[in-house]
Design an enzyme around this catalytic site. Structure first.
Site, PDB file in Angstrom:
ATOM      1  N   CYS A   1     -59.997  18.256  62.648  1.00 29.91           N
ATOM      2  CA  CYS A   1     -59.574  17.357  63.680  1.00 29.91           C
ATOM      3  C   CYS A   1     -58.664  17.905  64.831  1.00 29.91           C
ATOM      4  O   CYS A   1     -57.899  18.572  64.424  1.00 29.91           O
ATOM      5  CB  CYS A   1     -58.812  16.330  63.027  1.00 29.91           C
TER       6      CYS A   1
ATOM      7  N   ASN B   1     -65.025  15.726  61.267  1.00 29.30           N
ATOM      8  CA  ASN B   1     -66.341  15.193  61.169  1.00 29.30           C
ATOM      9  C   ASN B   1     -66.659  14.785  59.561  1.00 29.30           C
ATOM     10  O   ASN B   1     -66.136  15.620  58.575  1.00 29.30           O
ATOM     11  CB  ASN B   1     -67.459  15.944  61.351  1.00 29.30           C
TER      12      ASN B   1
ATOM     13  N   HIS C   1     -65.481  10.672  61.989  1.00 28.88           N
ATOM     14  CA  HIS C   1     -64.596  11.506  61.413  1.00 28.88           C
ATOM     15  C   HIS C   1     -63.740  10.872  60.098  1.00 28.88           C
ATOM     16  O   HIS C   1     -63.364   9.790  60.324  1.00 28.88           O
ATOM     17  CB  HIS C   1     -63.500  11.838  62.552  1.00 28.88           C
TER      18      HIS C   1
ATOM     19  N   ARG D   1     -72.071  22.476  66.628  1.00 29.80           N
ATOM     20  CA  ARG D   1     -71.409  22.431  67.758  1.00 29.80           C
ATOM     21  C   ARG D   1     -69.913  21.841  67.486  1.00 29.80           C
ATOM     22  O   ARG D   1     -68.897  22.402  67.849  1.00 29.80           O
ATOM     23  CB  ARG D   1     -72.297  21.284  68.697  1.00 29.80           C
TER      24      ARG D   1
END
Lengths: 305, 305
Positions: free
Chosen positions: A240, A249, A209, A15
């Site tokens: 990003c 992430n 992140h 996702r």
């Protein structure tokens, strides 16, 4: 060093990773990838998002993906749901867990959801209520907890307000997101000490992140405070959204390398995880940015020389 | 979180970075780069290595570089020295500090220095004695402290033995190197607790590589134990000699981002440091791998679109 014996890694690559990749991956390759992820020992996979395809065309095949994967016992398959319309599709796919989401900062919430924070609550509440009626567990994401791309600093009070509203709605787990990857360990400590104090018995995950390289240090800090649930994206897939090409992430494989070394149990097989990363890397046709995958990549190159 | 108020970052990019870059940088560009580094607030720069040019052709111009840079008051300019022959050249250039080096593991020492550990001691002792006669401070590097590319695990006892021998010779600072970037925070804690115990009043630096992404987490762990001196290479220049293209030294700018965020003083100006990274990036003609430089790089690309 006080560390948890076990950590749960929640894989969000299908996702959060794929939604930030520029190209669309064919549906059958997504399904195959998720099936491979299911064989690594992961206990939680966020497989897609039921937002309107207009917003995230990369995940327009959410329903087909969710219906077609081979679900393995013991694994929670989750998906993002923005509203009742999205929930309808998620229920049709019989998803295990539903994730609602909003931001701690007004501007990011407005740009991301097209609503004020105040106007977002009733929408999420509807989703939570309806999901609960169908015996689904619900996760609540709070974005921009450690900083906002538009407003800069975000107050911890605001984070706590939003989090409390979500817990009051009945979410089963809160996931606190460093959406733009600016957090550093001292800030993580400050925020999490407050969070622990406010929500002592609640299930809370961290969603770091790695945009500025601090994600593993932040995970370490969170673990030292007793937190043991982390979201991660395999291979650092996705990058990003606010600095295209920069890290996104925290990479599942980088996190697992550190946890394995420290003897913290996750149930995940490192080599199987790297193999699953290799699979999606071949589909996106570029080297994945995680440290572990860079090593694999360059070792292969050296062998070919 | 117990953290030092101040941290010293020792910039090793002109030596450890450049010696691992495939191309040779023209001498005047190296000099210009070091001059720019001198304007960032760094207090220590390792500028080159006086090993035989046959071994490291990238640094064949060591003497010219060391003689031509603009030395700034308050900054220690250091260089690697393998033997008396190297020391002669270092003294000719009037270097401030001399660094001797060896490995904690027999095989790496043999491959790197072409001598057993036992046969290395007298060579280093000669260098230390002679350097001291000339009132130079001496740094001692120990490589493969957290793992060896040939032997795997390295015993802490062996690290302590080698370190003690170096201290006995009279080195002023010890730098413990994670040469292949395999260390994780728990291991760092285990090793450093032993080191603190054995050498309670000695000056000790940590030299982490970020090959597996754990370097900042390792720095954090070391700081929590009271260590406050770290080697780093600007922009992550150099990469890993054992997995070409993968990450090498922890990036000075990534480390500084974390330290600045946590309010730990270094005396270094973040923007000036990024500018200096931009300079050497233009010379090597490829994007530097540090997180901060990746953000700069991709922001520029977005602006050009």
């Amino acid at each position: 060093m006080n560390l948890p014996e076990q950590v749960v890694i929640k894989e969000v690559g299908p996702r959060d990773g794929l939604q930030n990749e520029p190209q669309k991956i064919p549906t059958d390759q997504k399904i195959e990838w998720i099936n491979r992820l299911s064989d690594t020992g992961l206990s939680y996979i966020e497989i897609t998002s039921f937002v309107h395809p207009k917003w995230i065309p990369q995940l327009a095949d959410a329903l087909e993906v969710a219906k077609s994967i081979r679900k393995k016992k013991g694994i929670t398959y989750a998906a993002l749901v923005p509203n009742l319309k999205g929930l309808e599709r998620a229920l049709e796919a019989d998803i295990d867990e539903v994730s609602v989401f909003m931001s701690a900062s007004e501007t990011h919430n407005k740009k991301n959801i097209n609503k004020t924070i105040k106007d977002t609550y009733p929408v999420l509440e509807e989703v939570v209520n309806e999901a609960k009626k169908h015996n689904k567990s619900v996760r609540g994401y709070v974005s921009t907890v450690f900083g906002c791309p538009y407003e800069g600093e975000v107050s911890v009070d605001q984070v706590i307000d939003v989090s409390r509203r979500l817990f009051d709605m009945g979410i089963d787990e809160l996931s606190l997101g460093d959406t733009i990857g600016v957090a550093h360990p001292k800030q993580v400590e400050e925020v999490l000490l407050r969070i622990k104090d406010e929500f002592p018995n609640k299930s809370i995950a961290l969603h770091f992140h790695d945009t500025r390289g601090t994600a593993l240090a932040n995970c370490l800090t969170a673990m030292q405070l007793g937190f043991n649930t982390f979201d991660a994206s395999l291979g650092g897939l996705g990058g990003c959204p606010y600095a295209k090409g920069a890290s996104g992430n925290v990479a599942t494989d980088d996190l697992l390398y550190m946890l394995d070394g420290m003897g913290i149990e996750t149930g995940i097989d490192f080599q199987k995880l790297l193999d699953a990363a290799g699979y999606i890397q071949r589909q996106i046709q570029k080297p994945l940015p995680s440290h572990q995958m860079q090593i694999v990549h360059h070792q292969k190159e050296s062998e070919q020389e």
